[in-house]
Design a protein around this motif. Structure first.
Motif, PDB file in Angstrom:
ATOM      1  N   SER A 285      50.767  43.562  32.968  1.00 26.29           N
ATOM      2  CA  SER A 285      50.327  44.923  32.657  1.00 26.29           C
ATOM      3  C   SER A 285      49.974  45.139  31.188  1.00 26.29           C
ATOM      4  O   SER A 285      49.085  45.931  30.874  1.00 26.29           O
ATOM      5  CB  SER A 285      51.387  45.940  33.102  1.00 26.29           C
TER       6      SER A 285
ATOM      7  N   TYR B 177      52.936  42.152  38.318  1.00 22.14           N
ATOM      8  CA  TYR B 177      52.356  43.339  37.669  1.00 22.14           C
ATOM      9  C   TYR B 177      52.998  43.585  36.306  1.00 22.14           C
ATOM     10  O   TYR B 177      52.310  43.831  35.310  1.00 22.14           O
ATOM     11  CB  TYR B 177      52.554  44.544  38.583  1.00 22.14           C
TER      12      TYR B 177
ATOM     13  N   SER C 209      38.803  41.443  35.686  1.00 23.46           N
ATOM     14  CA  SER C 209      39.725  42.255  36.486  1.00 23.46           C
ATOM     15  C   SER C 209      40.536  41.367  37.425  1.00 23.46           C
ATOM     16  O   SER C 209      40.084  40.295  37.845  1.00 23.46           O
ATOM     17  CB  SER C 209      38.953  43.301  37.296  1.00 23.46           C
TER      18      SER C 209
ATOM     19  N   PHE D  27      46.305  44.795  30.209  1.00 23.13           N
ATOM     20  CA  PHE D  27      45.315  45.674  30.811  1.00 23.13           C
ATOM     21  C   PHE D  27      45.562  47.118  30.392  1.00 23.13           C
ATOM     22  O   PHE D  27      46.653  47.651  30.586  1.00 23.13           O
ATOM     23  CB  PHE D  27      45.367  45.591  32.345  1.00 23.13           C
TER      24      PHE D  27
ATOM     25  N   LEU E  60      43.645  45.989  36.384  1.00 29.48           N
ATOM     26  CA  LEU E  60      44.657  45.282  37.174  1.00 29.48           C
ATOM     27  C   LEU E  60      45.060  46.216  38.300  1.00 29.48           C
ATOM     28  O   LEU E  60      45.572  47.308  38.050  1.00 29.48           O
ATOM     29  CB  LEU E  60      45.871  44.938  36.316  1.00 29.48           C
TER      30      LEU E  60
ATOM     31  N   ARG F 289      45.382  50.044  34.759  1.00 32.16           N
ATOM     32  CA  ARG F 289      46.151  49.330  35.773  1.00 32.16           C
ATOM     33  C   ARG F 289      46.702  50.309  36.798  1.00 32.16           C
ATOM     34  O   ARG F 289      46.906  51.478  36.507  1.00 32.16           O
ATOM     35  CB  ARG F 289      47.282  48.537  35.126  1.00 32.16           C
TER      36      ARG F 289
END
Length: 331
Positions: free
Chosen positions: A146, A142, A231, A149, A205, A152
């Motif tokens: 991140s 993540y 996505s 995106f 995300l 998220r």
């Protein structure tokens, strides 16, 4: 701005547009001429502060418009747009232990799947026994993704929170983090309808951590066509069968296994001794302890931390004896 940088650690990202950093530093060229013409309106103290600030800013990591793509302004704009969210994103990273061991290969494998071109949303599952490190791996992935995106969301500990707080509570977390202006939902059906209809309009995300029932998955990410192309949906679970739902269509399922002896010993040492090696007289018993725990990262972390600063070998022997009978209570 430079005062704020010193006093409050604010970030300053200067753009030198059609002016050389050296001209700002030494007050030369057209920039220097303009500065000297204007400084007559200010007192000596202000002038000293101005000149110090200009010297300081000229030494920062900068964008020099003349050196980026031969002065192509569009490329400069792209560089700025890419860098600023990245700098801001560092303030919103999920907390991950600094004593990670052997995780890079796992992260790279999942990143390769993420980077594979796709015509629709990409769905990835991570499965394995409790305490094996699924949540930690998901957090690292993540944090790596991140910045790519705008929208998220990391929904943690779903197994426990679904039973404690209810599924609408989890749906509201997804909705509010991605669509903060949406009203709170009160029923599962309303949450499904909103997630399905509104998330199709945004590249997202989403990490769904520790899913243990099909109902949870159906309510939070029931089908691939709920999400816009590009996505990324990642689900962690102890039960691989959760990932075998026909509607969900997982693209890749990644099994996280126990750590090998080398990585287990290194992780244990980082928690028990806060370094990558152990005192010679504790090496053998360290190996016995990790062989008893079977390469489970959670157990290695808990027991290693418990033994930190305990220099009496008898304490270590007692821990080893107890571990052979049953796991540590925190595990």
């Amino acid at each position: 701005m430079m005062d704020r940088r010193k006093s409050m650690s604010h970030i300053v990202l200067p753009i030198f547009y059609e002016v050389k950093p050296s001209d700002v530093r030494y007050l030369k060229g057209e920039f220097g001429d303009a500065y000297h013409l204007s400084k007559k309106d200010y007192g000596e103290k202000d002038i000293r502060e101005f000149e110090q600030a200009l010297r300081d800013v000229s030494y920062l990591q900068v964008w020099d418009s003349e050196k980026i793509a031969s002065g192509h302004e569009g490329e400069l704009v792209k560089e700025v747009i890419k860098t600023v969210p990245s700098k801001l994103g560092n303030d919103f990273q999920l907390d991950v232990t600094k004593r990670l061991v052997g995780i890079d290969d796992h992260v790279n494998k999942i990143k390769n799947w993420v980077d594979t071109p796709a015509r629709d949303a990409r769905i990835i599952g991570i499965y394995g026994m409790g305490g094996i490190g699924k949540t930690t791996l998901a957090k690292v992935v993540y944090n790596k993704l991140s910045n790519d995106f705008k929208h998220r969301c990391f929904v943690s500990n779903i197994r426990e929170r679904a039973h404690r707080d209810g599924i609408p509570y989890l749906q509201n977390q997804v909705i509010k983090e991605i669509l903060p202006n949406e009203r709170e939902i009160r029923t599962v059906d309303r949450g499904i309808s909103l997630i399905r209809s509104r998330l199709q309009l945004n590249k997202v995300l989403i990490i769904l951590d520790d899913v243990d029932h099909k109902i949870q998955l159906d309510a939070l990410a029931g089908e691939r066509n709920w999400f816009m192309t590009g996505s990324i949906i990642i689900v962690t679970t102890r039960n691989k069968a959760i990932l075998d739902q026909p509607e969900f269509e997982v693209d890749y399922a990644y099994e996280l296994n126990e750590m090998d002896e080398t990585h287990s010993l290194l992780l244990f040492k980082r928690h028990a001794f806060r370094m990558d090696h152990s005192p010679t007289d504790f090496d053998d018993i360290s190996r016995e302890i990790i062989s008893t725990m079977g390469g489970l990262p959670l157990a290695l972390e808990v027991v290693g931390s418990y033994l930190f600063r305990k220099t009496n070998r008898n304490v270590w022997k007692d821990v080893l004896k107890q571990l052979k009978q049953q796991p540590h209570r925190d595990v």
